[in-house]
Design a protein around this motif. Structure first.
Motif, PDB file in Angstrom:
ATOM      1  N   LEU A 107     -46.912  -9.139 -89.900  1.00 38.64           N
ATOM      2  CA  LEU A 107     -47.835  -8.419 -89.024  1.00 38.64           C
ATOM      3  C   LEU A 107     -48.182  -7.049 -89.589  1.00 38.64           C
ATOM      4  O   LEU A 107     -47.357  -6.377 -90.200  1.00 38.64           O
ATOM      5  CB  LEU A 107     -47.236  -8.261 -87.632  1.00 38.64           C
ATOM      6  CG  LEU A 107     -46.985  -9.560 -86.860  1.00 38.64           C
ATOM      7  CD1 LEU A 107     -46.299  -9.251 -85.545  1.00 38.64           C
ATOM      8  CD2 LEU A 107     -48.286 -10.307 -86.627  1.00 38.64           C
ATOM      9  N   ASP A 108     -49.413  -6.637 -89.338  1.00 38.90           N
ATOM     10  CA  ASP A 108     -49.913  -5.341 -89.776  1.00 38.90           C
ATOM     11  C   ASP A 108     -49.782  -4.357 -88.617  1.00 38.90           C
ATOM     12  O   ASP A 108     -50.551  -4.420 -87.650  1.00 38.90           O
ATOM     13  CB  ASP A 108     -51.369  -5.471 -90.214  1.00 38.90           C
ATOM     14  CG  ASP A 108     -51.927  -4.192 -90.813  1.00 38.90           C
ATOM     15  OD1 ASP A 108     -51.273  -3.144 -90.681  1.00 38.90           O
ATOM     16  OD2 ASP A 108     -53.008  -4.252 -91.417  1.00 38.90           O
ATOM     17  N   SER A 109     -48.830  -3.442 -88.691  1.00 41.01           N
ATOM     18  CA  SER A 109     -48.594  -2.502 -87.589  1.00 41.01           C
ATOM     19  C   SER A 109     -49.760  -1.549 -87.369  1.00 41.01           C
ATOM     20  O   SER A 109     -49.850  -0.905 -86.311  1.00 41.01           O
ATOM     21  CB  SER A 109     -47.320  -1.701 -87.849  1.00 41.01           C
ATOM     22  OG  SER A 109     -47.443  -0.943 -89.041  1.00 41.01           O
ATOM     23  N   ALA A 110     -50.669  -1.451 -88.335  1.00 38.51           N
ATOM     24  CA  ALA A 110     -51.843  -0.579 -88.195  1.00 38.51           C
ATOM     25  C   ALA A 110     -53.032  -1.305 -87.568  1.00 38.51           C
ATOM     26  O   ALA A 110     -54.072  -0.689 -87.332  1.00 38.51           O
ATOM     27  CB  ALA A 110     -52.245  -0.018 -89.551  1.00 38.51           C
ATOM     28  N   ARG A 111     -52.872  -2.601 -87.291  1.00 37.15           N
ATOM     29  CA  ARG A 111     -53.972  -3.381 -86.704  1.00 37.15           C
ATOM     30  C   ARG A 111     -53.450  -4.164 -85.500  1.00 37.15           C
ATOM     31  O   ARG A 111     -53.421  -5.391 -85.495  1.00 37.15           O
ATOM     32  CB  ARG A 111     -54.612  -4.299 -87.739  1.00 37.15           C
ATOM     33  CG  ARG A 111     -55.330  -3.545 -88.854  1.00 37.15           C
ATOM     34  CD  ARG A 111     -56.241  -4.462 -89.665  1.00 37.15           C
ATOM     35  NE  ARG A 111     -55.470  -5.425 -90.445  1.00 37.15           N
ATOM     36  CZ  ARG A 111     -56.026  -6.414 -91.159  1.00 37.15           C
ATOM     37  NH1 ARG A 111     -57.350  -6.577 -91.164  1.00 37.15           N
ATOM     38  NH2 ARG A 111     -55.275  -7.250 -91.856  1.00 37.15           N
ATOM     39  N   ILE A 112     -53.040  -3.422 -84.476  1.00 36.72           N
ATOM     40  CA  ILE A 112     -52.544  -4.001 -83.236  1.00 36.72           C
ATOM     41  C   ILE A 112     -53.591  -3.776 -82.145  1.00 36.72           C
ATOM     42  O   ILE A 112     -53.978  -2.636 -81.872  1.00 36.72           O
ATOM     43  CB  ILE A 112     -51.210  -3.374 -82.802  1.00 36.72           C
ATOM     44  CG1 ILE A 112     -50.175  -3.456 -83.933  1.00 36.72           C
ATOM     45  CG2 ILE A 112     -50.699  -4.038 -81.523  1.00 36.72           C
ATOM     46  CD1 ILE A 112     -49.835  -4.854 -84.370  1.00 36.72           C
ATOM     47  N   TYR A 113     -54.034  -4.858 -81.532  1.00 40.73           N
ATOM     48  CA  TYR A 113     -55.076  -4.793 -80.507  1.00 40.73           C
ATOM     49  C   TYR A 113     -54.570  -5.406 -79.211  1.00 40.73           C
ATOM     50  O   TYR A 113     -53.796  -6.369 -79.220  1.00 40.73           O
ATOM     51  CB  TYR A 113     -56.339  -5.534 -80.969  1.00 40.73           C
ATOM     52  CG  TYR A 113     -57.039  -4.845 -82.107  1.00 40.73           C
ATOM     53  CD1 TYR A 113     -58.117  -3.987 -81.882  1.00 40.73           C
ATOM     54  CD2 TYR A 113     -56.610  -5.019 -83.418  1.00 40.73           C
ATOM     55  CE1 TYR A 113     -58.745  -3.335 -82.937  1.00 40.73           C
ATOM     56  CE2 TYR A 113     -57.237  -4.369 -84.482  1.00 40.73           C
ATOM     57  CZ  TYR A 113     -58.292  -3.532 -84.223  1.00 40.73           C
ATOM     58  OH  TYR A 113     -58.921  -2.879 -85.271  1.00 40.73           O
ATOM     59  N   LEU A 114     -55.020  -4.836 -78.091  1.00 39.39           N
ATOM     60  CA  LEU A 114     -54.769  -5.407 -76.774  1.00 39.39           C
ATOM     61  C   LEU A 114     -56.087  -5.910 -76.197  1.00 39.39           C
ATOM     62  O   LEU A 114     -57.134  -5.285 -76.380  1.00 39.39           O
ATOM     63  CB  LEU A 114     -54.187  -4.365 -75.817  1.00 39.39           C
ATOM     64  CG  LEU A 114     -52.826  -3.763 -76.140  1.00 39.39           C
ATOM     65  CD1 LEU A 114     -52.383  -2.856 -74.996  1.00 39.39           C
ATOM     66  CD2 LEU A 114     -51.794  -4.838 -76.388  1.00 39.39           C
TER      67      LEU A 114
END
Length: 222
Positions: A107-114
């Motif tokens: 997972l990319d921690s800089a590309r987290i979306y809700l």
């Protein structure tokens, strides 16, 4: 993986992403469950790993809630202490997923979306206002912004890297359009990337709103 604090359904990315994988967390509305919004996942950008979460509070009428609601003549009133507890669970869930990972998915921690609907939109905006550094962006569908949530917001400068898309129906009889416009009026004053759209629809996700959500999320990853 250690047991996570919230029940969820997972859809692995349908297309490889350059580098690590962006993550989309879905938050359903009151009375629903983790099997609801996950049905939209096949229509969204295939590079996302998707986690659709179940809210922690079971309702006597069936389904689940992030916090209980009381409907008054002045409008809906939420149980804010319950919302705070659910927010802590949501934040802990995200921290644990990022720390321990998902099998076969980096997972990319800089590309987290809700992506939240109704009460799920409230919770998404709540996390953005309290811990904006955790998130790259939010899709808030048919939500509202309670005064108690706004009162807890961190300083605007911390939100400068955040992107938000808010969509609302002009015929919404559950959370009428003034609630959507309050979200618009609040976030347009902040130093972040904010987009607002209205549609001729009720308390729902219409084909046109879904198309705009698709385009917005795709644009964030490109």
């Amino acid at each position: 993986m250690t047991a996570l604090p919230l029940t969820y359904r997972f859809q692995s990315p349908r297309q490889a992403s350059l580098g690590s994988t962006p993550l989309l967390l879905m938050l359903h509305g009151i009375g629903s469950h983790e099997g609801d919004l996950i049905q939209l996942a096949p229509y969204l950008d295939p590079r996302f790993a998707v986690l659709s979460l179940r809210a922690p509070i079971p309702l006597s009428m069936g389904g689940f809630a992030w916090f209980e609601m009381t409907w008054t003549e002045e409008g809906p009133v939420g149980n804010i202490p319950q919302a705070r507890t659910s927010l802590r669970l949501l934040s802990s869930f995200l921290d644990q997923v990022l720390q321990e990972g998902i099998p076969d998915t980096a997972l990319d921690s800089a590309r987290i979306y809700l992506m939240g609907f109704s009460q799920g939109a409230i919770m998404s905006l709540y996390l953005a206002l309290i811990q904006p550094e955790k998130l790259a962006g939010i899709v808030a569908m048919s939500g509202r912004l309670p005064e108690e949530v706004v009162a807890e917001a961190v300083e605007p400068e911390r939100m400068k890297n955040l992107a938000i898309l808010a969509v609302h129906g002009t015929e919404d009889a559950v959370l009428p359009i003034p609630f959507g416009r309050e979200i618009r009026d609040y976030f347009t004053r902040l130093p972040l990337d904010f987009t607002y759209r209205e549609y001729d629809m009720g308390h729902e996700v219409s084909p046109q709103s879904l198309l705009d959500i698709q385009d917005w999320l795709r644009g964030r990853l490109n």
